[in-house]
Design a protein around this motif. Structure first.
Motif, PDB file in Angstrom:
ATOM      1  N   GLN A 155       0.818  -1.209   0.000  1.00 59.92           N
ATOM      2  CA  GLN A 155       0.000   0.000   0.000  1.00 59.92           C
ATOM      3  C   GLN A 155       0.852   1.259   0.000  1.00 59.92           C
ATOM      4  OE1 GLN A 155      -2.940  -0.488  -0.686  1.00 59.92           O
ATOM      5  NE2 GLN A 155      -4.317   1.105   0.046  1.00 59.92           N
ATOM      6  N   ASP A 156       2.010   1.189   0.660  1.00 67.55           N
ATOM      7  CA  ASP A 156       2.917   2.334   0.662  1.00 67.55           C
ATOM      8  C   ASP A 156       3.523   2.566  -0.724  1.00 67.55           C
ATOM      9  OD1 ASP A 156       2.472   2.895   3.305  1.00 67.55           O
ATOM     10  OD2 ASP A 156       4.311   1.950   4.046  1.00 67.55           O
ATOM     11  N   ASP A 206      -8.131  -0.478  -2.759  1.00 73.00           N
ATOM     12  CA  ASP A 206      -8.984   0.711  -2.746  1.00 73.00           C
ATOM     13  C   ASP A 206     -10.447   0.376  -2.470  1.00 73.00           C
ATOM     14  OD1 ASP A 206      -9.471  -0.640  -5.064  1.00 73.00           O
ATOM     15  OD2 ASP A 206      -8.952   1.010  -6.425  1.00 73.00           O
ATOM     16  N   LYS A 245      -1.339   2.907  -3.669  1.00 69.82           N
ATOM     17  CA  LYS A 245      -2.566   2.471  -2.985  1.00 69.82           C
ATOM     18  C   LYS A 245      -3.343   1.472  -3.844  1.00 69.82           C
ATOM     19  CE  LYS A 245      -2.868   6.684  -0.233  1.00 69.82           C
ATOM     20  NZ  LYS A 245      -2.034   6.071   0.797  1.00 69.82           N
ATOM     21  N   PRO A 263      -9.981  -0.646   3.142  1.00 68.29           N
ATOM     22  CA  PRO A 263      -8.686   0.045   2.979  1.00 68.29           C
ATOM     23  C   PRO A 263      -8.253   0.845   4.208  1.00 68.29           C
ATOM     24  CG  PRO A 263     -10.039   0.305   1.009  1.00 68.29           C
ATOM     25  CD  PRO A 263     -10.922  -0.341   2.036  1.00 68.29           C
TER      26      PRO A 263
END
Length: 392
Positions: free
Chosen positions: A102-103, A109, A106, A191
């Protein structure tokens, strides 16, 4: 829809198999367990799949590639580094692996599902997502009940009458366990879950994230569901999984090959005169395996492809991986033979090469096998008497 398969663990509880095969690639009758998971995800519309890899990453990536031939899209997140040209695994933990993806960008979602890569499951994922959303959950985990003596192998989940998780214990002792409802390693997240996971450090879903959710009163729910779940997290689990598959107790796995006798299934071009072999099913024999006259095979047993089972050997309730040569007169009762290792059904194992028993059980491709010396026979009798029959 999007999904994640957790595949970065070292699989220490399935050693020695995981010395050379990452746990998601452990075969269930020649098919990696992760392939069954991809089929399940595809069936329920999860076609964008992220996989975190670390230990023996290339084995997973080289087999599944980008997922085209499995009808899904796959991308990999490697956890580790290169030193002297070699990949060195350095897993971030299950939640840490999610956060790393996710870093990067993203990816997650919308509601997404996370599966551990070491279990056969037959879950209605669509129904699970529906129930997750009806609860208004940030996080949900799928639970099952087990017998009390099994709780120490799993995360124990305690929930209230509305299924809200009240406590989570990761692998408690039997005496300290608060219940017998356990975490199956199947999760659904929104998320916003990433707000609870720190970046750049090891963080585990069971040990770190779930206790944190409970502590902070987040909308975290247990979803008890009735489904088939065959965990292969430990050697005894794998042992039971293969036996159950051969007995037809696992609905989602069909025995491959053709049935040459009742309960006897073979792959292509197996060399065996079944009239001169003592056999009792269910058994599966992989392609290009030779079974000599006078062999006894009692099921449930699996013999992998390209093996050689020599005259007078006995395979009784055992699992033989590919390219194994089982010497004349060897008796295998409730054993698993994998490369240079002979493993008991409870996971105890010894190295055949170090024990000087690799003239009894070895790689079928070896060309240097000779007649064992009296010293080798004496060593075998000293260290491996339960492996040796009367004909050697």
């Amino acid at each position: 829809m999007k999904a994640m398969i957790l595949a970065a663990g070292k699989g220490t509880r399935v050693q020695p198999i995981t010395h050379v095969i990452p746990k998601p690639m452990i075969p269930i009758l020649q098919k990696p367990v992760m392939e069954f998971l991809l089929e399940l995800l595809k069936e329920h519309g999860f076609t964008e799949v992220m996989v975190n890899v670390s230990h023996l990453a290339e084995e997973i990536e080289n087999y599944f590639r980008d997922g085209q031939r499995f009808g899904v899209e796959i991308a990999y997140s490697f956890e580790g580094r290169i030193e002297d040209g070699e990949l060195i695994g350095d897993a971030l933990g299950s939640a840490g692996g999610l956060k790393k993806i996710q870093d990067f960008q993203k990816f997650f979602d919308d509601t997404f599902v996370v599966l551990c890569g070491d279990a056969l499951i037959d879950l209605d994922l669509s129904e699970a997502v529906k129930r997750h959303k009806e609860k208004g959950a940030l996080a949900s985990l799928i639970t099952k009940r087990v017998s009390k003596d099994q709780v120490s192998s799993y995360g124990v989940v305690v929930s209230d009458e509305e299924d809200r998780v009240q406590a989570f214990q990761e692998k408690p002792s039997i005496d300290n366990a608060l219940g017998d409802t356990i975490n199956t390693g199947i999760y659904l997240f929104e998320p916003e879950i990433f707000d609870y996971i720190p970046s750049g450090q090891p963080f585990d879903i069971g040990s770190d994230l779930f206790p944190k959710l409970v502590e902070q009163g987040a909308p975290f729910f247990a979803l008890p569901m009735d489904f088939e779940w065959v965990d292969i997290g430990k050697v005894p689990d794998y042992w039971r999984a293969i036996r159950n598959v051969l007995k037809g107790d696992v609905r989602q796995v069909e025995i491959p090959g053709k049935q040459v006798r009742p309960g006897i299934y073979t792959g292509l071009n197996v060399a065996a005169n079944w009239d001169k072999i003592h056999v009792k099913g269910p058994i599966y024999v992989g392609g290009m395996t030779r079974i000599e006259d006078g062999v006894t095979i009692n099921g449930p047993s699996m013999i992998g492809p390209s093996c050689c089972i020599c005259e007078g050997a006995t395979i009784d309730n055992s699992i033989i991986f590919d390219y194994s040569l089982i010497g004349p007169g060897v008796q295998l009762v409730e054993k698993l033979v994998f490369g240079r290792y002979c493993v008991g059904k409870e996971g105890d194992h010894f190295d055949l090469q170090e024990a000087a028993l690799d003239w009894l059980i070895t790689d079928a491709r070896r060309q240097d096998l000779g007649v064992p010396s009296p010293q080798q026979k004496a060593m075998a009798e000293l260290l491996g008497t339960d492996l040796i029959g009367s004909t050697n």
